[in-house]
Scaffold this motif. Structure first.
Motif, mmCIF file in Angstrom:
data_model
loop_
_atom_site.group_PDB
_atom_site.id
_atom_site.type_symbol
_atom_site.label_atom_id
_atom_site.label_comp_id
_atom_site.label_asym_id
_atom_site.label_seq_id
_atom_site.Cartn_x
_atom_site.Cartn_y
_atom_site.Cartn_z
ATOM 1 N N ARG A 73 0.807 -1.220 0.000
ATOM 2 C CA ARG A 73 0.000 0.000 0.000
ATOM 3 C C ARG A 73 0.841 1.273 0.000
ATOM 4 N NH1 ARG A 73 -2.759 -3.162 3.854
ATOM 5 N NH2 ARG A 73 -1.777 -1.969 5.530
ATOM 6 N N SER A 74 1.970 1.244 0.727
ATOM 7 C CA SER A 74 2.755 2.473 0.920
ATOM 8 C C SER A 74 3.817 2.696 -0.148
ATOM 9 C CB SER A 74 3.432 2.442 2.294
ATOM 10 O OG SER A 74 4.464 1.454 2.321
ATOM 11 N N GLY A 75 4.346 1.617 -0.734
ATOM 12 C CA GLY A 75 5.477 1.736 -1.642
ATOM 13 C C GLY A 75 6.798 1.943 -0.937
ATOM 14 N N LEU A 76 6.806 1.820 0.395
ATOM 15 C CA LEU A 76 8.011 2.069 1.186
ATOM 16 C C LEU A 76 8.555 0.769 1.775
ATOM 17 C CD1 LEU A 76 6.756 5.208 3.152
ATOM 18 C CD2 LEU A 76 8.267 5.178 1.150
ATOM 19 N N PRO A 77 9.856 0.728 2.075
ATOM 20 C CA PRO A 77 10.383 -0.445 2.765
ATOM 21 C C PRO A 77 9.670 -0.637 4.098
ATOM 22 C CG PRO A 77 12.164 0.981 1.980
ATOM 23 C CD PRO A 77 10.886 1.752 1.813
ATOM 24 N N ARG A 100 4.349 -2.328 -11.618
ATOM 25 C CA ARG A 100 4.329 -1.923 -13.026
ATOM 26 C C ARG A 100 4.111 -0.422 -13.055
ATOM 27 N NH1 ARG A 100 1.666 -6.933 -12.876
ATOM 28 N NH2 ARG A 100 -0.184 -5.868 -12.090
ATOM 29 N N GLY A 101 5.036 0.322 -13.646
ATOM 30 C CA GLY A 101 4.901 1.774 -13.693
ATOM 31 C C GLY A 101 5.170 2.391 -12.333
ATOM 32 N N GLU A 102 4.561 3.557 -12.094
ATOM 33 C CA GLU A 102 4.760 4.300 -10.854
ATOM 34 C C GLU A 102 3.407 4.671 -10.260
ATOM 35 O OE1 GLU A 102 7.353 7.593 -11.530
ATOM 36 O OE2 GLU A 102 8.977 6.344 -12.313
ATOM 37 N N PRO A 103 2.668 3.722 -9.730
ATOM 38 C CA PRO A 103 1.344 4.006 -9.166
ATOM 39 C C PRO A 103 1.439 4.990 -8.003
ATOM 40 C CG PRO A 103 2.094 1.829 -8.517
ATOM 41 C CD PRO A 103 3.048 2.312 -9.557
ATOM 42 N N ALA A 104 0.466 5.896 -7.923
ATOM 43 C CA ALA A 104 0.553 6.992 -6.963
ATOM 44 C C ALA A 104 -0.386 6.846 -5.772
ATOM 45 C CB ALA A 104 0.271 8.322 -7.673
ATOM 46 N N SER A 105 -1.281 5.877 -5.772
ATOM 47 C CA SER A 105 -2.220 5.709 -4.660
ATOM 48 C C SER A 105 -2.130 4.276 -4.144
ATOM 49 C CB SER A 105 -3.648 5.997 -5.111
ATOM 50 O OG SER A 105 -4.088 5.003 -6.026
ATOM 51 N N ALA A 106 -2.650 4.074 -2.928
ATOM 52 C CA ALA A 106 -2.627 2.731 -2.349
ATOM 53 C C ALA A 106 -3.399 1.742 -3.217
ATOM 54 C CB ALA A 106 -3.212 2.770 -0.938
ATOM 55 N N GLU A 107 -4.537 2.181 -3.747
ATOM 56 C CA GLU A 107 -5.347 1.304 -4.586
ATOM 57 C C GLU A 107 -4.609 0.937 -5.869
ATOM 58 O OE1 GLU A 107 -6.297 4.141 -3.260
ATOM 59 O OE2 GLU A 107 -7.762 3.482 -1.759
ATOM 60 N N GLN A 110 -1.766 -1.583 -5.183
ATOM 61 C CA GLN A 110 -2.246 -2.957 -5.036
ATOM 62 C C GLN A 110 -2.570 -3.570 -6.400
ATOM 63 O OE1 GLN A 110 -5.278 -1.990 -1.898
ATOM 64 N NE2 GLN A 110 -4.339 -3.695 -0.824
ATOM 65 N N ARG A 111 -3.124 -2.760 -7.273
ATOM 66 C CA ARG A 111 -3.508 -3.248 -8.601
ATOM 67 C C ARG A 111 -2.290 -3.535 -9.473
ATOM 68 N NH1 ARG A 111 -6.552 0.662 -9.527
ATOM 69 N NH2 ARG A 111 -5.151 1.922 -10.810
ATOM 70 N N GLU A 112 -1.227 -2.723 -9.332
ATOM 71 C CA GLU A 112 -0.061 -2.834 -10.208
ATOM 72 C C GLU A 112 1.102 -3.594 -9.571
ATOM 73 O OE1 GLU A 112 -0.276 -2.011 -13.236
ATOM 74 O OE2 GLU A 112 -2.211 -0.988 -13.083
#
Length: 199
Positions: A73-77, A100-107, A110-112
């Motif tokens: 969800r966060s994209g962080l370690p 995949r890519g650079e998703p900007a939201s938690a949703e 999760q999708r990417e």
């Protein structure tokens, strides 16, 4: 989860994948839902001492699942709370999600989600390195404030490290506390100085 058999078949066709099989480590009373996602260990180094981890669904381990979901969800370690290794000792695992890519939201994250990379750390090795040149009157304790009661001591350089609040040290000890925020957890290093027994 519905794709487990197909995933196993593909892995068995890859170099070194003979006999690949997904295994799970759900605790007693736990059971996955039919749509529960898997994060399966495919590659690990060094392989010789960790071959038994290949194929394990990391999300079937409660503490790993919590950290994996937060990392997704966060994209962080994100680090787990400490837990016992089957080969002995205490460990902390740090997860970093790949997308995949650079998703900007938690949703969107999760999708990417594509997968995870992880590193297993041994707190006792860290304290051993930190404490090797300390005088005998000093002791170190690595403490995780976010862990469950009874499980907050990650490692100690000598017996006696417990969960006594840092604000209430023993009257026979001097205590220094250094906050160590680490991969989403609130660690602290406690350094205790006790009077020398020599006179």
């Amino acid at each position: 989860r519905a794709d487990m058999a197909a995933f196993e078949a593909r892995e068995r066709q890859s170099p070194g994948g003979d006999g690949f099989r997904i295994s799970e480590r759900w605790a007693g009373g736990e059971a996955p839902s039919s749509d529960d996602e898997l994060i399966v260990i495919r590659l690990v180094e060094p392989m010789a001492s960790n071959a038994g981890a290949v194929g394990v669904n990391s999300r079937s381990i409660a503490r790993a699942r919590e950290a994996i979901d937060m990392a997704t969800r966060s994209g962080l370690p994100t680090a787990t709370a400490g837990f016992a290794l089957s080969q002995g000792g205490q460990c902390v695992v740090v997860y970093q999600a790949l997308y995949r890519g650079e998703p900007a939201s938690a949703e969107a994250r999760q999708r990417e989600l594509r997968g995870m990379v992880f590193a297993t750390l041994r707190p006792e090795a860290l304290l051993r390195t930190l404490g090797q040149d300390l005088p005998a009157t000093l002791s170190l304790c690595l403490f995780d404030n976010g862990a469950a009661p009874g499980q907050r001591v990650l490692s100690a350089s000598s017996p006696g490290c417990d969960e006594t609040p840092a604000s209430s040290p023993s009257p026979h000890a001097r205590l220094h506390v250094a906050p160590l925020p680490f991969a989403g957890r609130q660690w602290e290093l406690r350094v205790t100085s006790r009077a020398s027994s020599t006179t």
